[in-house]
Motif scaffolding. Structure first.
Motif, PDB file in Angstrom:
ATOM      1  N   TYR A  93       0.837  -1.206   0.000  1.00  9.87           N
ATOM      2  CA  TYR A  93       0.000   0.000   0.000  1.00  9.87           C
ATOM      3  C   TYR A  93       0.875   1.260   0.000  1.00  9.87           C
ATOM      4  N   THR A  94       0.271   2.382  -0.371  1.00  8.94           N
ATOM      5  CA  THR A  94       0.979   3.669  -0.314  1.00  8.94           C
ATOM      6  C   THR A  94       0.845   4.227   1.102  1.00  8.94           C
ATOM      7  N   LYS A  95       1.984   4.387   1.782  1.00  9.77           N
ATOM      8  CA  LYS A  95       1.982   4.782   3.194  1.00  9.77           C
ATOM      9  C   LYS A  95       2.265   6.280   3.307  1.00  9.77           C
ATOM     10  N   THR A  96       1.396   6.983   4.038  1.00 12.24           N
ATOM     11  CA  THR A  96       1.613   8.424   4.171  1.00 12.24           C
ATOM     12  C   THR A  96       1.582   8.869   5.631  1.00 12.24           C
ATOM     13  N   ILE A  97       2.305   9.950   5.871  1.00 11.56           N
ATOM     14  CA  ILE A  97       2.332  10.572   7.200  1.00 11.56           C
ATOM     15  C   ILE A  97       2.302  12.079   6.964  1.00 11.56           C
ATOM     16  N   PHE A  98       1.523  12.813   7.778  1.00  9.99           N
ATOM     17  CA  PHE A  98       1.500  14.276   7.693  1.00  9.99           C
ATOM     18  C   PHE A  98       1.984  14.827   9.023  1.00  9.99           C
ATOM     19  N   VAL A  99       2.978  15.708   8.963  1.00 10.33           N
ATOM     20  CA  VAL A  99       3.621  16.207  10.182  1.00 10.33           C
ATOM     21  C   VAL A  99       3.476  17.725  10.268  1.00 10.33           C
ATOM     22  N   ARG A 100       3.907  18.278  11.398  1.00 14.62           N
ATOM     23  CA  ARG A 100       3.777  19.727  11.623  1.00 14.62           C
ATOM     24  C   ARG A 100       4.938  20.185  12.489  1.00 14.62           C
ATOM     25  N   ASP A 101       5.301  21.458  12.373  1.00 20.62           N
ATOM     26  CA  ASP A 101       6.331  22.024  13.239  1.00 20.62           C
ATOM     27  C   ASP A 101       6.011  21.638  14.695  1.00 20.62           C
ATOM     28  N   PRO A 102       6.949  20.994  15.404  1.00 23.21           N
ATOM     29  CA  PRO A 102       6.640  20.441  16.729  1.00 23.21           C
ATOM     30  C   PRO A 102       6.101  21.446  17.747  1.00 23.21           C
ATOM     31  N   MET A 103       6.657  22.650  17.779  1.00 20.72           N
ATOM     32  CA  MET A 103       6.159  23.650  18.753  1.00 20.72           C
ATOM     33  C   MET A 103       4.742  24.093  18.402  1.00 20.72           C
ATOM     34  N   GLU A 104       4.479  24.264  17.090  1.00 25.35           N
ATOM     35  CA  GLU A 104       3.119  24.657  16.677  1.00 25.35           C
ATOM     36  C   GLU A 104       2.123  23.564  17.038  1.00 25.35           C
ATOM     37  N   ARG A 105       2.537  22.340  16.809  1.00 19.70           N
ATOM     38  CA  ARG A 105       1.643  21.209  17.115  1.00 19.70           C
ATOM     39  C   ARG A 105       1.356  21.151  18.624  1.00 19.70           C
ATOM     40  N   LEU A 106       2.390  21.387  19.433  1.00 21.95           N
ATOM     41  CA  LEU A 106       2.253  21.352  20.887  1.00 21.95           C
ATOM     42  C   LEU A 106       1.307  22.447  21.381  1.00 21.95           C
ATOM     43  N   VAL A 107       1.531  23.678  20.899  1.00 26.12           N
ATOM     44  CA  VAL A 107       0.687  24.809  21.330  1.00 26.12           C
ATOM     45  C   VAL A 107      -0.752  24.599  20.851  1.00 26.12           C
ATOM     46  N   SER A 108      -0.918  24.092  19.641  1.00 25.29           N
ATOM     47  CA  SER A 108      -2.244  23.821  19.104  1.00 25.29           C
ATOM     48  C   SER A 108      -2.981  22.803  19.987  1.00 25.29           C
ATOM     49  N   ALA A 109      -2.272  21.771  20.424  1.00 25.49           N
ATOM     50  CA  ALA A 109      -2.879  20.747  21.293  1.00 25.49           C
ATOM     51  C   ALA A 109      -3.281  21.356  22.632  1.00 25.49           C
ATOM     52  N   PHE A 110      -2.396  22.188  23.197  1.00 25.96           N
ATOM     53  CA  PHE A 110      -2.705  22.825  24.487  1.00 25.96           C
ATOM     54  C   PHE A 110      -3.955  23.702  24.366  1.00 25.96           C
ATOM     55  N   ARG A 111      -4.000  24.530  23.329  1.00 22.03           N
ATOM     56  CA  ARG A 111      -5.142  25.439  23.149  1.00 22.03           C
ATOM     57  C   ARG A 111      -6.443  24.653  22.998  1.00 22.03           C
ATOM     58  N   ASP A 112      -6.383  23.585  22.207  1.00 21.04           N
ATOM     59  CA  ASP A 112      -7.578  22.791  21.925  1.00 21.04           C
ATOM     60  C   ASP A 112      -8.080  22.079  23.182  1.00 21.04           C
ATOM     61  N   LYS A 113      -7.180  21.480  23.943  1.00 19.12           N
ATOM     62  CA  LYS A 113      -7.599  20.622  25.060  1.00 19.12           C
ATOM     63  C   LYS A 113      -7.794  21.356  26.382  1.00 19.12           C
ATOM     64  N   PHE A 114      -7.082  22.477  26.565  1.00 18.89           N
ATOM     65  CA  PHE A 114      -7.127  23.123  27.878  1.00 18.89           C
ATOM     66  C   PHE A 114      -7.765  24.513  27.890  1.00 18.89           C
ATOM     67  N   GLU A 115      -7.917  25.132  26.725  1.00 20.29           N
ATOM     68  CA  GLU A 115      -8.500  26.486  26.718  1.00 20.29           C
ATOM     69  C   GLU A 115      -9.976  26.476  26.329  1.00 20.29           C
ATOM     70  N   HIS A 116     -10.515  25.299  26.112  1.00 22.39           N
ATOM     71  CA  HIS A 116     -11.938  25.154  25.792  1.00 22.39           C
ATOM     72  C   HIS A 116     -12.515  24.111  26.732  1.00 22.39           C
ATOM     73  N   PRO A 117     -13.823  24.191  27.021  1.00 24.68           N
ATOM     74  CA  PRO A 117     -14.417  23.161  27.883  1.00 24.68           C
ATOM     75  C   PRO A 117     -14.135  21.773  27.307  1.00 24.68           C
ATOM     76  N   ASN A 118     -13.753  20.838  28.159  1.00 23.86           N
ATOM     77  CA  ASN A 118     -13.449  19.493  27.678  1.00 23.86           C
ATOM     78  C   ASN A 118     -13.721  18.480  28.785  1.00 23.86           C
ATOM     79  N   SER A 119     -14.629  17.551  28.505  1.00 25.60           N
ATOM     80  CA  SER A 119     -15.092  16.634  29.558  1.00 25.60           C
ATOM     81  C   SER A 119     -14.097  15.508  29.844  1.00 25.60           C
ATOM     82  N   TYR A 120     -13.030  15.416  29.059  1.00 24.96           N
ATOM     83  CA  TYR A 120     -12.010  14.382  29.311  1.00 24.96           C
ATOM     84  C   TYR A 120     -10.702  15.010  29.792  1.00 24.96           C
ATOM     85  N   TYR A 121     -10.178  15.971  29.039  1.00 22.85           N
ATOM     86  CA  TYR A 121      -8.834  16.494  29.352  1.00 22.85           C
ATOM     87  C   TYR A 121      -8.805  17.311  30.641  1.00 22.85           C
TER      88      TYR A 121
END
Length: 311
Positions: free
Chosen positions: A143-171
């Motif tokens: 099969y054709t195998k693909t991976i999509f990546v992102r600048d590590p700091m941008e990815r980290l900050v994006s994850a923090f904003r998404d999970k901790f700056e908005h209401p979230n019933s799990y995080y």
């Protein structure tokens, strides 16, 4: 078993020494590619592939597999119709990629009317670790195998904003409560009870702690540990920074229907400003110089493998 302390102190590259090195990269099959508009995307692809290949050659010595195959492929989604394997890297366009895979698989007519919950909790797509060993090997090899990546700091900050700056019933209750309890002095009762309002600096303290009060999470785990790019030979390396062009070129390569284009919409919190280099800079200001350096060190392999410039 090494203690966490020893793991932190050893060179991050040594984890990759002595692991199995896969066969040489296959040339991309460009049978379906029409027209000359993909020249730039194609040239970027060849550069990224050979860069990663050279990196892995340099840091792999003995040919030996140290990690169980089923674990290696546990984040890879399978689309059998177009023979696609996609390794999920959260915060690098993965929700829209899953929508596209559902369309390719005939599970939806369009990527635009699939809800976030349906994408992530609908169990419509199979992962590679759900097949038997023969099924895994056959797909990895054909099969054709693909991976999509992102600048590590941008990815980290994006994850923090998404999970901790908005209401979230799990995080908030799972990660937030544990983080506030361990890293905030004189935390009030409300914060300890709800786990809401985690500060970026507290989140980084948790990330860098070898005795974390709660485990890692795929949204901020290193790509080197999610997708094992030196053990699995990805045919196509997309980047979030050129997401649409890369994704639409990939769809051409696998013979997707001509009308299927990668969605442009932001999956959640669509009114928020996207996490850009400037947004990241504001968050990094909250950290000490040492914390910034240690955070970079944490993602060192991801920076190296995918040729991102250190911040």
């Amino acid at each position: 078993q090494l203690s966490d302390q020893q793991k932190m102190s050893e060179s991050p590259l040594s984890r990759f020494r002595g692991v199995y090195l896969p066969p040489a990269l296959h040339p991309l099959n460009k049978t379906f590619v029409k027209g000359g508009k993909w020249k730039n995307a194609d040239s970027a692809q060849e550069k990224r592939r050979s860069f990663l290949r050279d990196f892995c050659k340099k840091y792999n010595s003995r040919k030996k597999l140290q990690t169980h195959l089923v674990h290696l492929v546990s984040r890879i989604y399978v689309e059998d119709r177009h023979k696609v394997l996609y390794c999920e890297v959260p915060k690098a366009g993965c929700s829209n990629w899953k929508r596209v895979l559902m369309v390719l698989n005939g599970l939806a007519a369009s990527a635009h009317n699939i809800s976030h919950d349906d994408v992530h909790y609908g169990k419509h797509l199979r992962k590679l670790d759900s097949y038997d060993l023969k099924g895994i090997y056959t797909r990895l090899n054909t099969y054709t195998k693909t991976i999509f990546v992102r600048d590590p700091m941008e990815r980290l900050v994006s994850a923090f904003r998404d999970k901790f700056e908005h209401p979230n019933s799990y995080y908030h209750p799972v990660f937030g409560k544990a983080i506030i309890k361990k890293y905030r002095q004189n935390a009030n009762e409300e914060a300890l009870k709800t786990g809401s309002g985690v500060k970026f600096k507290e989140f980084i303290q948790y990330l860098l702690d070898s005795h974390r009060p709660v485990g890692m999470d795929i949204h901020w785990e290193q790509v080197s540990k999610l997708c094992y790019p030196c053990l699995i030979n990805y045919d196509f390396i997309g980047k979030f920074e050129t997401l649409e062009e890369d994704a639409n070129y990939f769809l051409q390569l696998v013979g997707a229907p001509a009308e299927l284009k990668f969605p442009k919409f932001k999956d959640r919190h669509s009114s928020d400003e996207r996490t850009s280099a400037e947004v990241v800079r504001q968050y990094l200001k909250e950290l000490s110089k040492e914390e910034r350096q240690l955070t970079y060190d944490f993602y060192y392999l991801d920076y190296l493998m995918f040729n991102y410039t250190s911040p």
